[in-house]
Scaffold this motif. Structure first.
Motif, PDB file in Angstrom:
ATOM      1  N   LEU A  22       0.845  -1.208   0.000  1.00 11.19           N
ATOM      2  CA  LEU A  22       0.000   0.000   0.000  1.00 11.19           C
ATOM      3  C   LEU A  22       0.882   1.261   0.000  1.00 11.19           C
ATOM      4  O   LEU A  22       0.650   2.196  -0.770  1.00 11.19           O
ATOM      5  CB  LEU A  22      -0.882  -0.028   1.249  1.00 11.19           C
ATOM      6  N   GLY A  23       1.900   1.251   0.860  1.00 12.24           N
ATOM      7  CA  GLY A  23       2.835   2.381   0.950  1.00 12.24           C
ATOM      8  C   GLY A  23       3.576   2.581  -0.355  1.00 12.24           C
ATOM      9  O   GLY A  23       3.774   3.718  -0.800  1.00 12.24           O
ATOM     10  N   MET A  24       3.961   1.468  -0.978  1.00 12.76           N
ATOM     11  CA  MET A  24       4.725   1.532  -2.231  1.00 12.76           C
ATOM     12  C   MET A  24       3.869   2.172  -3.337  1.00 12.76           C
ATOM     13  O   MET A  24       4.317   3.111  -4.001  1.00 12.76           O
ATOM     14  CB  MET A  24       5.146   0.122  -2.642  1.00 12.76           C
ATOM     15  N   ILE A  25       2.638   1.663  -3.501  1.00 10.65           N
ATOM     16  CA  ILE A  25       1.770   2.173  -4.572  1.00 10.65           C
ATOM     17  C   ILE A  25       1.477   3.659  -4.348  1.00 10.65           C
ATOM     18  O   ILE A  25       1.617   4.479  -5.260  1.00 10.65           O
ATOM     19  CB  ILE A  25       0.452   1.350  -4.647  1.00 10.65           C
ATOM     20  N   PHE A  26       1.116   4.001  -3.107  1.00  6.95           N
ATOM     21  CA  PHE A  26       0.762   5.387  -2.797  1.00  6.95           C
ATOM     22  C   PHE A  26       1.963   6.318  -3.005  1.00  6.95           C
ATOM     23  O   PHE A  26       1.827   7.394  -3.606  1.00  6.95           O
ATOM     24  CB  PHE A  26       0.253   5.462  -1.347  1.00  6.95           C
ATOM     25  N   SER A  27       3.150   5.903  -2.532  1.00  7.12           N
ATOM     26  CA  SER A  27       4.344   6.756  -2.646  1.00  7.12           C
ATOM     27  C   SER A  27       4.725   6.981  -4.096  1.00  7.12           C
ATOM     28  O   SER A  27       5.059   8.102  -4.485  1.00  7.12           O
ATOM     29  CB  SER A  27       5.532   6.113  -1.941  1.00  7.12           C
ATOM     30  N   ILE A  28       4.702   5.912  -4.893  1.00  8.11           N
ATOM     31  CA  ILE A  28       5.111   6.040  -6.301  1.00  8.11           C
ATOM     32  C   ILE A  28       4.127   6.962  -7.025  1.00  8.11           C
ATOM     33  O   ILE A  28       4.537   7.842  -7.791  1.00  8.11           O
ATOM     34  CB  ILE A  28       5.221   4.653  -6.969  1.00  8.11           C
ATOM     35  N   PHE A  29       2.837   6.792  -6.749  1.00  2.48           N
ATOM     36  CA  PHE A  29       1.832   7.638  -7.386  1.00  2.48           C
ATOM     37  C   PHE A  29       2.031   9.109  -6.982  1.00  2.48           C
ATOM     38  O   PHE A  29       2.049  10.007  -7.826  1.00  2.48           O
ATOM     39  CB  PHE A  29       0.422   7.155  -7.002  1.00  2.48           C
ATOM     40  N   LEU A  30       2.237   9.313  -5.668  1.00  3.44           N
ATOM     41  CA  LEU A  30       2.408  10.682  -5.158  1.00  3.44           C
ATOM     42  C   LEU A  30       3.675  11.322  -5.746  1.00  3.44           C
ATOM     43  O   LEU A  30       3.655  12.487  -6.162  1.00  3.44           O
ATOM     44  CB  LEU A  30       2.496  10.637  -3.629  1.00  3.44           C
ATOM     45  N   ALA A  31       4.766  10.549  -5.805  1.00  2.00           N
ATOM     46  CA  ALA A  31       6.031  11.071  -6.359  1.00  2.00           C
ATOM     47  C   ALA A  31       5.858  11.416  -7.831  1.00  2.00           C
ATOM     48  O   ALA A  31       6.395  12.421  -8.313  1.00  2.00           O
ATOM     49  CB  ALA A  31       7.146  10.049  -6.169  1.00  2.00           C
ATOM     50  N   ALA A  32       5.079  10.577  -8.554  1.00  4.09           N
ATOM     51  CA  ALA A  32       4.839  10.834  -9.986  1.00  4.09           C
ATOM     52  C   ALA A  32       4.085  12.142 -10.178  1.00  4.09           C
ATOM     53  O   ALA A  32       4.362  12.892 -11.119  1.00  4.09           O
ATOM     54  CB  ALA A  32       4.058   9.673 -10.600  1.00  4.09           C
ATOM     55  N   VAL A  33       3.153  12.417  -9.277  1.00  6.28           N
ATOM     56  CA  VAL A  33       2.405  13.683  -9.363  1.00  6.28           C
ATOM     57  C   VAL A  33       3.325  14.847  -8.979  1.00  6.28           C
ATOM     58  O   VAL A  33       3.368  15.876  -9.650  1.00  6.28           O
ATOM     59  CB  VAL A  33       1.159  13.635  -8.432  1.00  6.28           C
TER      60      VAL A  33
END
Lengths: 266, 271
Positions: B87-98
């Motif tokens: 969950l942390g991985m998906i959320f972090s990667i998405f947030l970093a991409a934004v």
């Protein structure tokens, strides 16, 4: 845009100024640059380190915009010309992606701009490029399995995928050792000069410039402006013997002289 | 006799095909055996009672006597740690991409993420239990909170660390921001992501255990709490050993996966 080009000229740079800091336009990186380049010409740009050579290539490619003056390629602005996929660029460290094979790297431009859209046609183009850069046996190799010269050939191949009218070379032999560099000079001549492309090369090497070019443009120290234009009048088919001829050596010395004037101006 | 056999054994494994494997395995194995021996000698010679420090045989026999009990609770902790990490991985990667595409958003989100990171997770845990109840969700959420910051920072650095020449090449091709992200930024960030995973995975086990301490009905964290209260030190030691093994297992799996995925980093240039 008014077509300001002369008969055979395809690229015209008129009174171009550029600066990186938009807040302080006194710190120019390019100042009052005027250039006209003819179709099919191989032009080398040489100048002191940090004088703004790469900035000029970026301006021609439409990656940077001048603060004043005009750049026209076939009557188009660089940005418009770039969208026609008519500009190719080769870099000092080739822009090949380490996670893709040679074949996949060459296919990359066609995946971003899918013209033609059929897979078989795209593969045909890549196979043609592979044979042109003599890398057919290495099609499935990854970049880490290739030598520096091979990687640079792939970089050249990637720039040639759309058969661009103008090819910009940013120190293409800069990262190679002396022996590979010697071979690659003639590789480039064979691959590019004979295809009647207009080529603009930025280089630090006077020998590279004299061997490959029709014209050498010597730039002043930063901000870059044209110090002199030296025509190179050797035959089109150039071989390694050229480097031992007195005309070659005297031309190299002539460029060196201008370059030392430009450098001492610091 | 024993030393002769040991010498022969070492001679066999340190020669021939087993040599590289032996160099990796034998030194840490010997060190573990040495630690166990020292442990045994200290406990026996000083007469330390087993409710303070049990012998290692007691810890092993504890695991041997109740295998299903430990497997069940280990799997619960593993599931919580892994779910929170994913969950942390998906959320972090998405947030970093934004964030990499919007400076304003990066400047706005970063201080909040940093505040979350520096606040001790143990201080927020009771609140999370009040809000999310006593099921798996608070444990997974605590794990998510503890793992997401290292991944966010490394993903952001990786997405930004694109080679200038490669970026210019994509621009020459008129690639869109999305294409540049998908074909260049994302792959450039993969080695950075694996470095973050190596930090976040052990953290995810800590997150799961902290969550279990506050909800305390299942998982190795709750066993530690109960056995500590009841002075069942061998159960406590067995749980700690299993937690270490889970952390090691996840780290080894990440290392192996990294070598497969980021293959271009682990090969020698022939130049």
């Amino acid at each position: 845009m008014v077509n300001i080009l002369e008969n055979n000229s395809i690229l015209s740079i008129q009174k171009v100024d550029h600066c990186y800091d938009k807040q302080d336009t006194n710190k120019l990186s390019v100042s009052n640059l005027n250039l006209v380049i003819n179709s099919g010409e191989f032009v080398s740009i040489i100048g002191p380190s940090g004088c703004g050579k790469t900035t000029i290539l970026n301006l021609i490619a439409g990656l940077l915009s001048p603060i004043s003056g005009e750049i026209s390629i076939f009557g188009f602005t660089p940005k418009d010309f770039r969208t026609k996929k008519s500009i190719g660029m080769v870099f000092q460290s080739p822009a090949i992606l380490p996670w893709l094979t040679v074949f996949q790297n060459l296919l990359l431009p066609l995946q971003i701009n899918p013209v033609p859209s059929k897979n078989s046609q795209q593969q045909g183009i890549v196979e043609n490029i592979l044979s042109r850069i003599q890398m057919e046996p290495y099609s499935d190799f990854y970049p880490h399995q290739l030598s520096g010269g091979m990687k640079q050939r792939v970089g050249i191949g990637m720039a040639l995928v759309f058969d661009p009218k103008i090819l910009l070379l940013d120190e293409p032999l800069g990262s190679l050792d002396e022996i590979t560099r010697g071979h690659m000079r003639y590789d480039l001549i064979e691959n590019l000069r004979s295809k009647n492309k207009t080529i603009i090369m930025v280089t630090h090497s006077i020998e590279d410039a004299v061997v490959m070019s029709d014209q050498i443009i010597v730039l002043s120290k930063n901000p870059a402006t044209v110090l002199t234009q030296i025509p190179v009048k050797f035959s089109v088919n150039r071989t390694k013997d050229l480097e031992y001829r007195t005309e070659f050596i005297s031309l190299v010395n002539q460029v060196k002289k201008y370059l030392s004037v430009s450098t001492n101006d610091f | 006799m024993i030393f002769k056999m040991l010498y022969k054994f070492l001679n066999i494994i340190f020669s021939g095909k087993l040599k590289p494997f032996a160099f990796k395995i034998v030194p840490p194995l010997f060190l573990i055996i040495l630690i166990l021996l020292i442990w045994e000698i200290i406990v026996r010679s000083l007469g330390i009672p087993d409710y303070v420090v049990p012998t290692w045989q007691q810890v092993i026999s504890e695991l041997y006597m109740k295998p299903m009990f430990f497997i069940e609770h280990s799997l619960i902790t593993l599931m919580e740690a892994f779910s929170g990490f994913i969950l942390g991985m998906i959320f972090s990667i998405f947030l970093a991409a934004v964030m990499v595409h919007n400076n304003l958003l990066e400047r706005s989100i970063y201080p909040i993420a940093l505040m979350l990171k520096v606040t001790p997770i143990i201080a927020i845990a009771p609140l999370i239990v009040i809000w999310l109840g006593f099921g798996y969700s608070p444990k997974i959420f605590i794990t998510f909170l503890i793992t997401f910051f290292p991944i966010l920072i490394n993903a952001l650095t990786g997405f930004k660390d694109v080679d200038n020449n490669k970026y210019r090449f994509f621009q020459i091709l008129n690639a869109s921001k999305f294409e540049i992200f998908l074909k260049l930024r994302f792959f450039t960030a993969i080695p950075y992501l694996f470095s973050a995973f190596k930090i976040s995975i052990p953290l995810s086990v800590i997150g799961a255990v902290v969550g279990e301490w506050f909800t305390g009905n299942s998982g190795l964290g709750s066993i530690i709490l109960v056995s500590n209260n009841e002075l069942q030190t061998s159960t406590l030691f067995a749980s700690i050993l299993l937690l270490s093994l889970i952390g090691c297992l996840l780290t080894v799996c990440t290392n192996l996966l990294e070598k497969k995925v980021v293959f271009w980093r682990y090969n020698i240039f022939i130049d």
